[in-house]
Design an enzyme around this catalytic site. Structure first.
Site, PDB file in Angstrom:
ATOM      1  N   GLU A   1      -9.055   6.624  -4.531  1.00 38.19           N
ATOM      2  CA  GLU A   1      -9.380   6.986  -2.841  1.00 38.19           C
ATOM      3  C   GLU A   1      -8.823   8.106  -2.382  1.00 38.19           C
ATOM      4  O   GLU A   1      -9.510   8.560  -1.464  1.00 38.19           O
ATOM      5  CB  GLU A   1      -8.910   5.566  -2.353  1.00 38.19           C
ATOM      6  CG  GLU A   1      -9.890   4.341  -2.791  1.00 38.19           C
ATOM      7  CD  GLU A   1      -9.136   2.978  -2.499  1.00 38.19           C
ATOM      8  OE1 GLU A   1      -9.811   2.069  -3.055  1.00 38.19           O
ATOM      9  OE2 GLU A   1      -8.045   3.070  -2.366  1.00 38.19           O
ATOM     10  N   GLN A   2      -7.432   8.195  -2.517  1.00 40.33           N
ATOM     11  CA  GLN A   2      -6.704   9.489  -1.982  1.00 40.33           C
ATOM     12  C   GLN A   2      -7.388  10.721  -2.480  1.00 40.33           C
ATOM     13  O   GLN A   2      -7.789  11.464  -1.600  1.00 40.33           O
ATOM     14  CB  GLN A   2      -5.452   9.160  -2.125  1.00 40.33           C
ATOM     15  CG  GLN A   2      -4.784   8.310  -1.169  1.00 40.33           C
ATOM     16  CD  GLN A   2      -3.172   8.575  -1.219  1.00 40.33           C
ATOM     17  OE1 GLN A   2      -2.919   9.539  -1.268  1.00 40.33           O
ATOM     18  NE2 GLN A   2      -2.515   7.122  -0.725  1.00 40.33           N
TER      19      GLN A   2
ATOM     20  N   PHE B   1       0.963   3.733   7.169  1.00 41.91           N
ATOM     21  CA  PHE B   1      -0.226   3.669   7.757  1.00 41.91           C
ATOM     22  C   PHE B   1      -1.070   3.483   6.599  1.00 41.91           C
ATOM     23  O   PHE B   1      -1.225   3.794   5.507  1.00 41.91           O
ATOM     24  CB  PHE B   1      -0.086   5.228   8.128  1.00 41.91           C
ATOM     25  CG  PHE B   1      -1.479   5.421   8.830  1.00 41.91           C
ATOM     26  CD1 PHE B   1      -1.786   5.038  10.107  1.00 41.91           C
ATOM     27  CD2 PHE B   1      -2.492   6.184   8.151  1.00 41.91           C
ATOM     28  CE1 PHE B   1      -2.878   5.411  10.546  1.00 41.91           C
ATOM     29  CE2 PHE B   1      -3.593   6.656   8.569  1.00 41.91           C
ATOM     30  CZ  PHE B   1      -3.870   6.180   9.853  1.00 41.91           C
TER      31      PHE B   1
ATOM     32  N   HIS C   1       0.690  -1.160   0.077  1.00 39.78           N
ATOM     33  CA  HIS C   1       0.089   0.003   0.097  1.00 39.78           C
ATOM     34  C   HIS C   1       1.188   1.388  -0.097  1.00 39.78           C
ATOM     35  O   HIS C   1       1.752   1.346   0.647  1.00 39.78           O
ATOM     36  CB  HIS C   1      -0.937  -0.063   1.030  1.00 39.78           C
ATOM     37  CG  HIS C   1      -2.227  -1.009   1.012  1.00 39.78           C
ATOM     38  ND1 HIS C   1      -3.388  -0.392   0.719  1.00 39.78           N
ATOM     39  CD2 HIS C   1      -2.244  -2.284   0.853  1.00 39.78           C
ATOM     40  CE1 HIS C   1      -4.203  -1.350   0.499  1.00 39.78           C
ATOM     41  NE2 HIS C   1      -3.399  -2.651   0.786  1.00 39.78           N
ATOM     42  N   PRO C   2       0.507   2.397  -0.815  1.00 37.76           N
ATOM     43  CA  PRO C   2       1.253   3.454  -0.819  1.00 37.76           C
ATOM     44  C   PRO C   2       1.041   4.513   0.405  1.00 37.76           C
ATOM     45  O   PRO C   2       0.004   4.096   1.091  1.00 37.76           O
ATOM     46  CB  PRO C   2       0.550   4.095  -1.936  1.00 37.76           C
ATOM     47  CG  PRO C   2      -0.859   3.702  -2.079  1.00 37.76           C
ATOM     48  CD  PRO C   2      -0.675   2.274  -1.478  1.00 37.76           C
TER      49      PRO C   2
ATOM     50  N   ALA D   1      -8.948   2.979   5.541  1.00 37.70           N
ATOM     51  CA  ALA D   1      -9.844   3.211   4.468  1.00 37.70           C
ATOM     52  C   ALA D   1     -10.271   4.711   4.452  1.00 37.70           C
ATOM     53  O   ALA D   1     -11.230   4.849   5.371  1.00 37.70           O
ATOM     54  CB  ALA D   1     -10.999   2.143   4.911  1.00 37.70           C
ATOM     55  N   VAL D   2      -9.997   5.294   3.489  1.00 35.80           N
ATOM     56  CA  VAL D   2      -9.975   6.839   3.474  1.00 35.80           C
ATOM     57  C   VAL D   2     -11.538   7.238   3.083  1.00 35.80           C
ATOM     58  O   VAL D   2     -11.890   8.110   3.349  1.00 35.80           O
ATOM     59  CB  VAL D   2      -9.190   7.699   2.817  1.00 35.80           C
ATOM     60  CG1 VAL D   2      -7.553   7.476   3.258  1.00 35.80           C
ATOM     61  CG2 VAL D   2      -9.228   7.214   1.128  1.00 35.80           C
TER      62      VAL D   2
ATOM     63  N   SER E   1      -6.073   3.377  -5.732  1.00 39.22           N
ATOM     64  CA  SER E   1      -5.399   4.139  -4.690  1.00 39.22           C
ATOM     65  C   SER E   1      -5.548   5.787  -5.024  1.00 39.22           C
ATOM     66  O   SER E   1      -5.984   6.485  -4.135  1.00 39.22           O
ATOM     67  CB  SER E   1      -3.935   3.850  -4.213  1.00 39.22           C
ATOM     68  OG  SER E   1      -4.070   2.475  -3.958  1.00 39.22           O
TER      69      SER E   1
END
Length: 157
Positions: A74-75, A106, A54-55, A109-110, A71
């Site tokens: 999501e970000q 870290f 994961h980034p 789930a954003v 990702s």
């Protein structure tokens, strides 16, 4: 659906870890539960590799645009691509401290969270012991996978 079609469609549900989709081929029943079980029964090393795939949030790969499309979405959805300079600096400090303490990025789930929510969780979780944080990271990965699966059609036989 062929195996190749299934892996193309579902191989990225768990970040850069197509082995999860491979483990549930051919799909039957609850795909989310089957994928979760595949991860939960994996070795510690496989789980650690999954976490490390994961980034970082608002990290170097995000800046360079080198993240997986899911990702990025999501970000971006959480506004991490629109951080103020102060927020960006906080993310960089927290990413460094977290990685130094736990040896992996870290993960949260954003979806549905604000930048302030994410930063607060980041700070709070830095106080966790390593096993708790390892388990928390995996639980968050399962949540992310659930959101990703919800955006995909059910596999057809």
């Amino acid at each position: 659906m062929t195996r190749a079609e299934f892996l193309a469609a579902y191989g990225a549900v768990y970040e850069a870890s197509p082995w999860v989709a491979e483990a549930v081929w051919p799909p039957s029943g609850d795909l989310a539960a089957a994928m979760r079980a595949a991860v939960d029964s994996a070795s510690y090393e496989q789980k650690l590799a999954l976490i490390r795939a994961h980034p970082e949030l608002a990290g170097r790969t995000a800046i360079a645009g080198e993240m997986a499309e899911a990702s990025k979405r999501e970000q971006s959805g959480a506004g991490l691509d629109r951080c103020t300079p102060e927020e960006f600096a906080q993310f960089q400090r927290l990413n460094g401290a977290y990685n130094a303490r736990f040896g992996f990025p870290f993960i949260i789930a954003v979806k549905g969270l604000t930048r302030a929510d994410i930063l607060a969780a980041f700070r709070a979780r830095l106080d966790n012991d390593p096993q708790t944080e390892f388990d928390t990271a995996l639980e968050q990965i399962h949540r992310i996978a659930g959101f990703r699966l919800a955006d995909l059609p059910e596999p057809k036989a």
